[in-house]
Design a protein around this motif. Structure first.
Motif, PDB file in Angstrom:
ATOM      1  N   LEU A 188     -30.793  -1.940 -40.346  1.00 10.86           N
ATOM      2  CA  LEU A 188     -31.633  -2.818 -41.107  1.00 10.86           C
ATOM      3  C   LEU A 188     -33.200  -2.944 -41.199  1.00 10.86           C
ATOM      4  O   LEU A 188     -33.653  -3.369 -42.290  1.00 10.86           O
ATOM      5  CB  LEU A 188     -31.270  -4.233 -40.501  1.00 10.86           C
ATOM      6  N   LEU A 242     -29.428  -3.885 -47.224  1.00  8.96           N
ATOM      7  CA  LEU A 242     -29.498  -5.315 -47.139  1.00  8.96           C
ATOM      8  C   LEU A 242     -28.647  -6.148 -46.088  1.00  8.96           C
ATOM      9  O   LEU A 242     -29.201  -7.231 -45.515  1.00  8.96           O
ATOM     10  CB  LEU A 242     -29.002  -5.972 -48.521  1.00  8.96           C
ATOM     11  N   GLU A 243     -27.751  -5.509 -45.695  1.00  8.70           N
ATOM     12  CA  GLU A 243     -26.669  -6.156 -44.957  1.00  8.70           C
ATOM     13  C   GLU A 243     -25.775  -5.261 -43.963  1.00  8.70           C
ATOM     14  O   GLU A 243     -25.530  -4.151 -44.429  1.00  8.70           O
ATOM     15  CB  GLU A 243     -25.906  -7.017 -45.476  1.00  8.70           C
ATOM     16  N   LEU A 256     -22.321  -5.387 -41.598  1.00  4.99           N
ATOM     17  CA  LEU A 256     -21.369  -6.183 -41.140  1.00  4.99           C
ATOM     18  C   LEU A 256     -20.163  -5.464 -40.522  1.00  4.99           C
ATOM     19  O   LEU A 256     -19.922  -4.275 -40.821  1.00  4.99           O
ATOM     20  CB  LEU A 256     -20.837  -7.201 -42.139  1.00  4.99           C
ATOM     21  N   ALA A 294     -19.102 -10.052 -46.575  1.00  6.70           N
ATOM     22  CA  ALA A 294     -20.522 -10.014 -46.984  1.00  6.70           C
ATOM     23  C   ALA A 294     -21.247 -11.024 -47.872  1.00  6.70           C
ATOM     24  O   ALA A 294     -20.829 -11.660 -48.756  1.00  6.70           O
ATOM     25  CB  ALA A 294     -20.465  -8.527 -47.355  1.00  6.70           C
ATOM     26  N   GLN A 295     -22.258 -11.567 -46.969  1.00  9.95           N
ATOM     27  CA  GLN A 295     -23.254 -12.437 -47.645  1.00  9.95           C
ATOM     28  C   GLN A 295     -23.806 -11.891 -49.065  1.00  9.95           C
ATOM     29  O   GLN A 295     -23.723 -12.680 -50.368  1.00  9.95           O
ATOM     30  CB  GLN A 295     -24.612 -12.566 -46.948  1.00  9.95           C
ATOM     31  N   THR A 296     -23.901 -10.498 -49.285  1.00  6.15           N
ATOM     32  CA  THR A 296     -24.506 -10.003 -50.673  1.00  6.15           C
ATOM     33  C   THR A 296     -23.355 -10.116 -51.522  1.00  6.15           C
ATOM     34  O   THR A 296     -23.855 -10.280 -52.765  1.00  6.15           O
ATOM     35  CB  THR A 296     -24.682  -8.453 -50.148  1.00  6.15           C
TER      36      THR A 296
END
Ligand code: FES
Ligand code: FES
Lengths: 159, 731
Positions: free
Chosen positions: B242, B248-249, B251, B423-425
């Protein structure tokens, strides 16, 4: 860092780190996606571009290594004398899936630059770094030979 | 040929319901206008300006099915092929493949031409007949022959009517009661070599593969997969990853740790920076050697037996019950027995697997190169738990597949859906999952490792009295996946080419042991034939030699029908069969097989250049696929099959140690290189029988023919692949 690059005779301004491989700069930043990712390890030749007159595996070429060099990708091949290869590729119906063919064509262009009339051994040497999983090797060979024969005819005519 | 109105109408009505027109689709040809179109079938639409679009549900992976099906339409419609665009169709039952039970939308078993030969011709014929009726009405005279070109209907080589003027009349015409297809003698397109549609885009870098999908804002996802089969994550730390600008992410997903970044390079750097602890105990005892040991032991015991009638296709019969160990029972004078091995193989298509997924206007769009759309869409629907109407799968051109992009479990597409879900993205940006070459080669879904024991008895007269074969390996297809695998969870493709041996041997028994382990497997180009033809055809040479009969003659003596004989004679004649070894050192090997109705024979010529060093000089094919649509595509597929098969014959193996594949990229999983490629000749039997397929049929005969030729020079049969492992080098 922000830098200028000349690719296929066009100027690009971009911001990318020194160690970013040219392949990913071309594909992911400049959206020149004709250059392909096949192995990332200089094993398959799918990512081949011309740097000046020489073939280079863009997947292992850091951006810092190509500062002020002339870069040609498959998108620029049509403007080179070696574009005759593209016609020959169509004429011999070379591609199958087609995924390796940008790299094959750029390697063939580099080969013809070095050896306008390559011998079988020179063709073998120039092309053996490019894998084609679909097995288009025999047609690539025929296509290259057809181009080099044409150019040899032309040169003998002009003598 | 006449098709009933009822049959055809079903198709036509579906076409209207589908509402294909105006959808965003992937096209291999120039853009087409969007005016209201004339569409007498799901497979075809014609715009007022004359743009002909052929819709194809089959996946294009280099086998040139797009051109093949477009040729069928162009033939019957009477329109120049270069005015036809091919468009990838949406996922729909209207494009199901009836070769398989349940008609899934799927491209496999070289079935496309076989299945769609008549339907695509029907589509062209319906349009032509309707155009004929319409222009006859307009000209108030009977028009017998039309040509559709440049947006005009040319009537009886004379009057030219702009299609725009014909359209209103067409709209009111019913679909014809019966369709009259051309007789073979009238063919102008079918049977003539045609260049691949879209070839220009493949030589200028503009064909958009899955890898090239450009969606604004897309972020690249890569996945750190388990280093060995069955490995589980015990702990991971994403902080270093990170910390990389552009990552960005990070997970956890069911198949590993996903890293999302602004581009591939950044995401991949993040992946390399991950700190993951894996519990690898599950695979600790898994090794090729161990697997083979188990298989050998199984091969000494009776398995699930099959009975066979010479039934074409996959229609094998299971024996009602397990018999006694019939394997050991033989009638004949001399019995010989051999053991054969074919390793795990990775398909390694040139384009690494990838899938782009995002939500837009309530629809979940999935862009990927696949030829098993039916299963893939379902996998996304199930993973996301959404209604199937919300998922739109876009089938893209594939940078090769060899079977990998038809995964029974849609593995990479499911993985993309998992990332999309977790994923949030993915809530704000499209996600483009990209596998590395290492993910591909170490990731499983291999052609199974197979061991086979074959035993046969020769009669006094040198004929085969009986044949017993036992095959041990994981099923390439499980019951849950496809119903065609037969009862009791037996994968019938395991006995491909043995069940339907091309030799007439009355006393034959075949049995199978299916095994299980942690290595995921699936079909590979030519499926069971990819190993069984090597076993059978090598063993045929052993038998011929034992009987003291020429290897071609021995095969001809046992051939089950004339088509087997004809392709074998063709290959032997064109290759100038020398009996096996000539005084000038040319070694020849032959082999023959049938792949679901396509007959292929092959003669290989090999010379020795040094101790254990050989050059494959040429491969000569004799092929019978009934009516040939595009001879150039057939030749290309034979060349392609030969090169893929040579790669696996020489080097192809995924060797497993402690649950971990030892091969990971093209340096260790070596393909055939340009300089090693022999001359490849293809000779096609002229035939007006119904067409069969080409795509997979070039593969199976190559390994046995080449190995049999090398055996002549080495004085020793080659019974295990790959041969480089036995110290053999090919220059
Ligand atoms: S991707 Fe660069 S050589 Fe394979
Ligand atoms: S054409 Fe498919 S890999 Fe070369």
């Amino acid at each position: 860092m922000v830098r200028k690059m000349v690719i296929n005779n066009e100027e690009y301004v971009l911001d990318a780190p020194d160690d970013m491989p040219l392949l990913w700069v071309l594909r992911d930043i400049l959206e020149l996606t004709g250059t392909k990712f096949g192995c990332g390890k200089a094993q398959c030749g799918a990512c081949t571009v011309l740097i000046n007159d020489s073939p280079a595996r863009s997947c292992v070429t850091p951006l810092s290594a190509v500062a002020h060099q002339e870069i040609t990708t498959i998108e620029g091949l049509a403007n080179l004398p070696e574009s005759s290869l593209q016609y020959a590729w169509v004429e011999h119906n070379v591609p199958q899936c087609g995924y390796c063919q940008s790299g094959q064509l750029m390697s063939a262009a580099a080969l013809l630059r070095q050896h306008p009339n390559p011998t079988d051994a020179e063709i073998d040497q120039g092309m053996s770094g490019n894998i084609c999983r679909c097995g288009t090797y025999p047609r690539i060979k025929k296509a290259i030979k057809s181009v080099s024969t044409i150019s040899s005819d032309v040169s003998s005519d002009s003598v | 040929m006449i098709q009933s109105r009822r049959e055809f109408l079903t198709t036509a009505r579906n076409g209207l319901l589908l509402g294909i027109m105006g959808e965003s689709v992937t096209s291999f040809a120039a853009s087409v206008d969007q005016d209201p179109e004339f569409s007498p079938s799901n497979f075809l639409s014609i715009s007022p300006s004359g743009a002909v679009r052929v819709f194809v549900g089959q996946g294009e992976m280099g086998q040139d099915i797009f051109s093949g099906l477009a040729m069928l339409v162009a033939e019957e419609l009477n329109t120049p092929l270069d005015e036809v665009a091919v468009v990838a169709a949406p996922v729909s039952p209207a494009f199901g493949n009836s070769f398989f039970p349940g008609s899934p939308q799927m491209t496999a078993a070289s079935s496309s031409i076989k299945v769609f030969y008549i339907p695509y011709r029907n589509a062209g014929a319906a349009a032509r007949q309707m155009l004929e009726t319409a222009v006859s009405t307009m000209l108030d005279k009977s028009v017998n022959r039309i040509l559709l070109t440049n947006g005009e209907v040319v009537c009886d080589d004379n009057d030219r009517i702009p299609l725009k003027l014909v359209m209103p009349i067409l709209a009111d015409l019913p679909i014809p009661d019966s369709l009259k297809l051309k007789e073979p003698s009238e063919f102008q397109v079918i049977g003539n070599p045609q260049r691949s549609i879209g070839v220009e885009k493949k030589v200028n870098g503009t064909l958009g593969y899955g890898m090239d999908v450009k969606v604004p804002g897309a972020m690249t996802a890569v996945v750190a997969h388990p280093p060995s089969f069955g490995a589980q994550i015990t702990h991971f730390d994403s902080s270093t990853a990170l910390a990389i600008p552009g990552v960005l992410e990070v997970l956890r997903i069911p198949t590993g740790i996903a890293v999302i970044g602004e581009n591939y390079w950044v995401a991949d750097s993040g992946k390399k920076a991950l700190d993951i602890d894996w519990d690898e105990s599950a695979g600790q005892n898994l090794s090729t050697e161990g697997i083979l040991e188990t298989y050998r032991e199984l091969a000494s015991k009776p398995g699930q037996a099959f009975t066979f009638n010479p039934i074409p296709g996959m229609d094998y019969q299971l024996k009602p019950s397990l018999g006694p160990d019939e394997y050991a029972q033989h009638n004949g004078a001399v019995t010989i027995e051999s053991e054969f091995i074919a390793p795990y193989l990775a398909h390694a298509p040139m384009e690494p697997l990838n899938c782009t997924i995002f939500e837009k206007d309530g629809l979940i769009h999935v862009h990927t190169g696949t030829h098993y759309q039916f299963a893939d869409k379902d996998a996304v629907v199930k993973t996301l738990g959404v209604d199937s109407s919300r998922v739109k799968l876009h089938t893209l051109p594939m940078g090769g597949s060899f079977g990998r992009r038809a995964c029974p479990k849609s593995d990479w597409i499911t993985e993309a859906a998992q990332i999309f879900k977790l994923a949030q993205t993915a809530r704000t940006n499209p996600i483009k999952l990209v596998w590395s070459r290492e993910d591909d080669i170490t990731g499983g879904w291999y052609r199974p490792l197979v061991l086979s024991k074959v035993s046969a008895a020769l009669n006094q007269d040198g004929t085969i009295g009986s044949w017993a074969q036992r095959i041990v390996g994981q099923p390439a297809i499980d019951h849950e996946t496809l119903s065609f695998i037969g009862p009791e969870n037996i994968d019938l493709t395991t006995v491909d080419a043995v069940g339907n041996l091309v030799y007439d041997i009355q006393d034959k028994v075949v049995d199978v042991h299916h095994t299980e382990n942690l290595v995921p497997v699936q079909w590979m180009r030519s499926v069971g034939h990819s190993h069984n033809v090597f076993f059978v055809e090598t063993f045929m040479n052993e038998l011929a030699d034992e009987a003291g009969v020429d290897q071609v003659t021995f095969r001809l003596n046992h051939a089950k029908d004339d088509r087997v004989k004809r392709v074998l004679q063709l290959a032997a004649e064109k290759g100038q069969w020398n009996g096996g070894l000539s005084s000038d050192g040319k070694a020849h090997g032959v082999s023959v097989h049938e792949f679901y109705g396509t007959y292929v024979a092959n003669m290989a010529e090999v010379i020795q250049v040094a101790e254990n060093k050989f050059k494959i000089v040429k491969i000569v094919f004799g092929v019978d696929l009934g009516t040939v649509i595009n001879p150039d595509a057939v030749r290309a597929q034979m060349e392609s099959g030969a090169v893929l098969a040579l790669s696996s014959t020489l080097y192809g193996e995924i060797d497993i140690d402690r649950g971990m594949p030892k091969q990971s990229n093209f340096d260790t999983y070596r393909p055939l290189r340009f300089n090693q490629c022999p001359d490849i000749e293809t000779h096609i039997v002229s035939s007006d029988l119904p067409p069969t397929g080409a795509g997979e049929t070039g593969v199976p005969s190559v390994a046995p023919a080449v190995c049999n030729a090398i055996a002549k020079l080495r004085g020793e049969y080659l019974r295990a692949l790959p041969i480089a492992k036995q110290g053999i080098e090919i220059v």
